[in-house]
Design an enzyme around this catalytic site. Sequence first.
Site, PDB file in Angstrom:
ATOM      1  N   GLU A 147       1.349   3.094   5.372  1.00 53.61           N
ATOM      2  CA  GLU A 147       2.000   2.134   4.704  1.00 53.61           C
ATOM      3  C   GLU A 147       3.231   1.971   4.469  1.00 53.61           C
ATOM      4  OE1 GLU A 147       2.834   1.189   0.483  1.00 53.61           O
ATOM      5  OE2 GLU A 147       1.168   1.865   0.509  1.00 53.61           O
ATOM      6  N   HIS A 148       3.718   3.192   4.172  1.00 52.55           N
ATOM      7  CA  HIS A 148       5.418   3.493   4.060  1.00 52.55           C
ATOM      8  C   HIS A 148       6.119   3.144   5.608  1.00 52.55           C
ATOM      9  CE1 HIS A 148       6.455   5.400  -0.087  1.00 52.55           C
ATOM     10  NE2 HIS A 148       5.030   4.952  -0.205  1.00 52.55           N
TER      11      HIS A 148
END
Length: 435
Positions: A66-67
């Site tokens: 997600e990052h």
Amino acid sequence: MTAPKNLTITDAALNGSSVQITSLDSGLRVVTDARSEVASSAVGVWVDAGARHETAAENGVAHMLEHMAFKGTERRSARAIAEEIEAVGGHLNAYTSREHTAYFARVLGDDVPLSVDILADILQHSTFLEDELARERTVVVQEIGQTEDTPDDIVFDHLQERAFPDQPLGRSILGTVDKVQAMDRPRLAGFMGKHYAAPSLVLCAAGAVEHEALVALAEQHFADLPTTGASGYDAASFVGGELRDDRALEQVHFSLALPGVSYTDPDFCAAQVLSTALGGGMSSRLFQEVRENRGLCYSIFTFTQSFADGGMFCAYAGTGADEVAELVSVLCDELTRVAGDAAEDEVARARAQLKASTLMALESSSARAEQLARQLLIYGRPIPPAEVVSRIEAVDAATVRRVAGRILGGGPPAVAAIGPLQRLASYDDIAARFH
């Protein structure tokens, strides 16, 4: 290409707006909730994969992915992603939960095409360059450290770990420092390739959006998604147990969980009403007895945590070292008493709170998009607000008492506590209160 399958659902409770769903040939579902009265749109992609889909060796990869999705693609650098969305006054964000991952944008209606282009780009063409990955590993390690330094945050991770020990559902979403520091590009790309297949994704928009236009954008920009991927996860098994972290803090952060219910359990709404009546507001039993009548704490509440195949019924309180013994005793008393004497008036108040929060959420396009996407992933269909309200209204005091008895008899509790714990009762003494 065959014509997309279209399903339109109109619900008067949605203030005249129309929820529409289209399933593309790839399996990607596109859902919209058009609102003519607003100028902005909440647009996002929800993925049916989260921390519980990880193996023990890859714990933390869903969150790291997600990052890293925002750290550059074949067409855009990390800076370009940020500049393009902010140049039109929009913003991007994301989150990882135990069962889902979401990537979303908030933009003006005219900029929906840009947001879809960016979301499709980061979910299909991220490069995961080593220099960006090295920097982000450090960022996530700092995030882990910040969480560890926040006792009223990390206590819930500890509670989850005790409820589901040695299971994917019990591991931290952030992962461990060692796992994060060892995270490499093949692991990220492998998880994405395995779990980010079209049938596991929902593209959802609410607000200033036109359904057929969004379908056309999805067909144009999401053509590179794999059409098959991994499915399934280890079944959840609530075990219970205790984790104590004795620290020199000003407060004891105490949390307790009992086996709860899944999203699809017939008692799902009743468990929410029970939680609201017991510890969901200023008129709730716990707030009145523990804080107002006895002054034992500033913060106390209960909540439900549901998953696809199980759940937790949880309570939290922050209290002083000298007050913790009495607080825990009162908390256990109220948890057990409600199964025998939940009254119609308090259940009616809880129903009103839940109905109001359900309908108030409809005022936010972001909340509408979030709700629709999650409903498609969990139930396979949107649940009209009128149906949700009807389910809440069907819960009476007798149902609450029955469900409370079910939860109390579900098995031994999970307990997590952080702070000066000298006066906290033993786990065996706490568990014995629920036999």
